[in-house]
Design a protein around this motif. Sequence first.
Motif, PDB file in Angstrom:
ATOM      1  N   HIS A   1       0.857  -1.184   0.000  1.00 13.88           N
ATOM      2  CA  HIS A   1       0.000   0.000   0.000  1.00 13.88           C
ATOM      3  C   HIS A   1       0.891   1.230   0.000  1.00 13.88           C
ATOM      4  O   HIS A   1       1.662   1.450   0.925  1.00 13.88           O
ATOM      5  CB  HIS A   1      -0.930   0.000   1.217  1.00 13.88           C
ATOM      6  CG  HIS A   1      -1.878  -1.151   1.207  1.00 13.88           C
ATOM      7  ND1 HIS A   1      -2.994  -1.178   0.424  1.00 13.88           N
ATOM      8  CD2 HIS A   1      -1.840  -2.334   1.850  1.00 13.88           C
ATOM      9  CE1 HIS A   1      -3.624  -2.323   0.599  1.00 13.88           C
ATOM     10  NE2 HIS A   1      -2.936  -3.054   1.457  1.00 13.88           N
TER      11      HIS A   1
ATOM     12  N   GLU B   1      -2.532   6.103  -1.647  1.00 12.60           N
ATOM     13  CA  GLU B   1      -3.844   5.529  -1.914  1.00 12.60           C
ATOM     14  C   GLU B   1      -3.790   4.452  -2.992  1.00 12.60           C
ATOM     15  O   GLU B   1      -4.806   3.989  -3.455  1.00 12.60           O
ATOM     16  CB  GLU B   1      -4.844   6.626  -2.314  1.00 12.60           C
ATOM     17  CG  GLU B   1      -4.567   7.270  -3.632  1.00 12.60           C
ATOM     18  CD  GLU B   1      -3.682   8.494  -3.539  1.00 12.60           C
ATOM     19  OE1 GLU B   1      -3.451   9.110  -4.578  1.00 12.60           O
ATOM     20  OE2 GLU B   1      -3.219   8.844  -2.456  1.00 12.60           O
ATOM     21  N   HIS B   2      -2.600   4.022  -3.383  1.00 16.77           N
ATOM     22  CA  HIS B   2      -2.442   2.996  -4.406  1.00 16.77           C
ATOM     23  C   HIS B   2      -2.144   1.644  -3.770  1.00 16.77           C
ATOM     24  O   HIS B   2      -1.552   1.561  -2.702  1.00 16.77           O
ATOM     25  CB  HIS B   2      -1.291   3.350  -5.354  1.00 16.77           C
ATOM     26  CG  HIS B   2      -1.481   4.652  -6.041  1.00 16.77           C
ATOM     27  ND1 HIS B   2      -2.367   4.819  -7.071  1.00 16.77           N
ATOM     28  CD2 HIS B   2      -0.911   5.859  -5.827  1.00 16.77           C
ATOM     29  CE1 HIS B   2      -2.331   6.078  -7.471  1.00 16.77           C
ATOM     30  NE2 HIS B   2      -1.460   6.727  -6.728  1.00 16.77           N
ATOM     31  N   THR B   3      -2.537   0.592  -4.478  1.00 16.96           N
ATOM     32  CA  THR B   3      -2.230  -0.762  -4.060  1.00 16.96           C
ATOM     33  C   THR B   3      -1.433  -1.415  -5.176  1.00 16.96           C
ATOM     34  O   THR B   3      -1.853  -1.400  -6.328  1.00 16.96           O
ATOM     35  CB  THR B   3      -3.519  -1.571  -3.809  1.00 16.96           C
ATOM     36  OG1 THR B   3      -4.281  -0.903  -2.809  1.00 16.96           O
ATOM     37  CG2 THR B   3      -3.200  -2.976  -3.350  1.00 16.96           C
ATOM     38  N   ILE B   4      -0.281  -1.988  -4.833  1.00 17.10           N
ATOM     39  CA  ILE B   4       0.556  -2.682  -5.800  1.00 17.10           C
ATOM     40  C   ILE B   4       0.632  -4.129  -5.343  1.00 17.10           C
ATOM     41  O   ILE B   4       0.939  -4.410  -4.188  1.00 17.10           O
ATOM     42  CB  ILE B   4       1.959  -2.050  -5.870  1.00 17.10           C
ATOM     43  CG1 ILE B   4       1.849  -0.580  -6.274  1.00 17.10           C
ATOM     44  CG2 ILE B   4       2.841  -2.828  -6.834  1.00 17.10           C
ATOM     45  CD1 ILE B   4       3.157   0.178  -6.219  1.00 17.10           C
TER      46      ILE B   4
ATOM     47  N   HIS C   1      -3.669   2.024 -12.736  1.00 13.84           N
ATOM     48  CA  HIS C   1      -4.089   1.286 -11.540  1.00 13.84           C
ATOM     49  C   HIS C   1      -4.224  -0.200 -11.826  1.00 13.84           C
ATOM     50  O   HIS C   1      -3.814  -1.034 -11.022  1.00 13.84           O
ATOM     51  CB  HIS C   1      -5.409   1.826 -11.003  1.00 13.84           C
ATOM     52  CG  HIS C   1      -5.261   3.110 -10.267  1.00 13.84           C
ATOM     53  ND1 HIS C   1      -4.792   3.174  -8.986  1.00 13.84           N
ATOM     54  CD2 HIS C   1      -5.492   4.386 -10.647  1.00 13.84           C
ATOM     55  CE1 HIS C   1      -4.750   4.427  -8.598  1.00 13.84           C
ATOM     56  NE2 HIS C   1      -5.166   5.186  -9.593  1.00 13.84           N
TER      57      HIS C   1
ATOM     58  N   GLU D   1      -9.352   5.019  -4.256  1.00 16.75           N
ATOM     59  CA  GLU D   1      -8.878   4.346  -3.057  1.00 16.75           C
ATOM     60  C   GLU D   1      -9.453   2.944  -3.102  1.00 16.75           C
ATOM     61  O   GLU D   1     -10.653   2.766  -3.172  1.00 16.75           O
ATOM     62  CB  GLU D   1      -9.370   5.073  -1.807  1.00 16.75           C
ATOM     63  CG  GLU D   1      -8.725   6.412  -1.628  1.00 16.75           C
ATOM     64  CD  GLU D   1      -9.243   7.100  -0.387  1.00 16.75           C
ATOM     65  OE1 GLU D   1      -9.709   6.417   0.527  1.00 16.75           O
ATOM     66  OE2 GLU D   1      -9.179   8.323  -0.367  1.00 16.75           O
TER      67      GLU D   1
ATOM     68  N   GLU E   1      -5.591   6.766 -16.408  1.00 20.43           N
ATOM     69  CA  GLU E   1      -5.285   6.568 -14.991  1.00 20.43           C
ATOM     70  C   GLU E   1      -5.783   5.202 -14.529  1.00 20.43           C
ATOM     71  O   GLU E   1      -5.116   4.520 -13.744  1.00 20.43           O
ATOM     72  CB  GLU E   1      -5.921   7.665 -14.142  1.00 20.43           C
ATOM     73  CG  GLU E   1      -5.286   9.023 -14.356  1.00 20.43           C
ATOM     74  CD  GLU E   1      -6.079  10.159 -13.711  1.00 20.43           C
ATOM     75  OE1 GLU E   1      -5.452  11.159 -13.367  1.00 20.43           O
ATOM     76  OE2 GLU E   1      -7.306  10.028 -13.564  1.00 20.43           O
TER      77      GLU E   1
ATOM     78  N   LEU F   1      -0.833  -1.733 -11.914  1.00 24.63           N
ATOM     79  CA  LEU F   1      -0.229  -1.832 -10.598  1.00 24.63           C
ATOM     80  C   LEU F   1      -0.806  -2.990  -9.797  1.00 24.63           C
ATOM     81  O   LEU F   1      -0.107  -3.635  -9.023  1.00 24.63           O
ATOM     82  CB  LEU F   1      -0.418  -0.528  -9.810  1.00 24.63           C
ATOM     83  CG  LEU F   1       0.353   0.680 -10.321  1.00 24.63           C
ATOM     84  CD1 LEU F   1      -0.070   1.927  -9.569  1.00 24.63           C
ATOM     85  CD2 LEU F   1       1.848   0.454 -10.187  1.00 24.63           C
TER      86      LEU F   1
ATOM     87  N   TYR G   1       5.089   2.765 -12.010  1.00 22.07           N
ATOM     88  CA  TYR G   1       4.196   3.686 -11.314  1.00 22.07           C
ATOM     89  C   TYR G   1       4.824   5.077 -11.242  1.00 22.07           C
ATOM     90  O   TYR G   1       4.187   6.076 -11.545  1.00 22.07           O
ATOM     91  CB  TYR G   1       3.908   3.128  -9.916  1.00 22.07           C
ATOM     92  CG  TYR G   1       3.407   4.116  -8.898  1.00 22.07           C
ATOM     93  CD1 TYR G   1       2.121   4.620  -8.975  1.00 22.07           C
ATOM     94  CD2 TYR G   1       4.215   4.519  -7.840  1.00 22.07           C
ATOM     95  CE1 TYR G   1       1.654   5.510  -8.024  1.00 22.07           C
ATOM     96  CE2 TYR G   1       3.755   5.405  -6.890  1.00 22.07           C
ATOM     97  CZ  TYR G   1       2.484   5.903  -6.982  1.00 22.07           C
ATOM     98  OH  TYR G   1       2.023   6.786  -6.043  1.00 22.07           O
TER      99      TYR G   1
ATOM    100  N   SER H   1      -6.772   9.530  -7.693  1.00 19.85           N
ATOM    101  CA  SER H   1      -7.011   8.121  -7.995  1.00 19.85           C
ATOM    102  C   SER H   1      -7.889   7.423  -6.962  1.00 19.85           C
ATOM    103  O   SER H   1      -8.061   7.870  -5.852  1.00 19.85           O
ATOM    104  CB  SER H   1      -5.685   7.397  -8.124  1.00 19.85           C
ATOM    105  OG  SER H   1      -4.990   7.553  -6.929  1.00 19.85           O
TER     106      SER H   1
END
Length: 183
Positions: free
Chosen positions: A55, A58-61, A146, A105, A142, A149, A88, A103
């Motif tokens: 995390h 606010e991005h999850t990879i 995401h 959440e 965008e 990612l 990213y 982006s």
Amino acid sequence: MQITITARNLEITEPLKRYAEEKIARLQKFVNQITSVHIILSVEKHRQIAEVTLHVREHTIRGEESSADLYSAIDLVADKIERQILRYKEKIVDHSGRGLGRSAELAESEEPTPAESESFPEDGPRIVRTKRFAMKPLSPDEAAVHMGLLGHTFFVFRNAQTQEVNVLYRRRDGDYGLIEPAG
């Protein structure tokens, strides 16, 4: 950075735990806003699997790799996550000024609903998992970032221009398709 390690069908030894933590901790040199990491190590028949969910703001990879050896699976997934972080960071530079900070959440929550067991007959398909997440408006570009990612083959998002829910998916030829509601 908070690191959580979960084991499935195996006992985690202290050296294995230390190795996984060190491999993932080195990712901080690429991006320092990592808030939490969840590592899942599992064994299925002859496969050793390492999954990592990272995390960043606010991005999850997310990445998953398997190998005959758990240590090499950890190496492979760490390299995969590193490539995703670099991609990213490239996308953020490419989109600077366009507000990638807006982006979505991906605060996912699994909530079983009472209707799940009643939806289909016993011998038919069942809904076994429900995900809910906040959808902030995104452009299709965008959304593609995401989706990459997360490592998914599709991504549901609210289109920033039309305010409609859209689905972006990866085609077999490697390009993307966009599903928009009609009328």
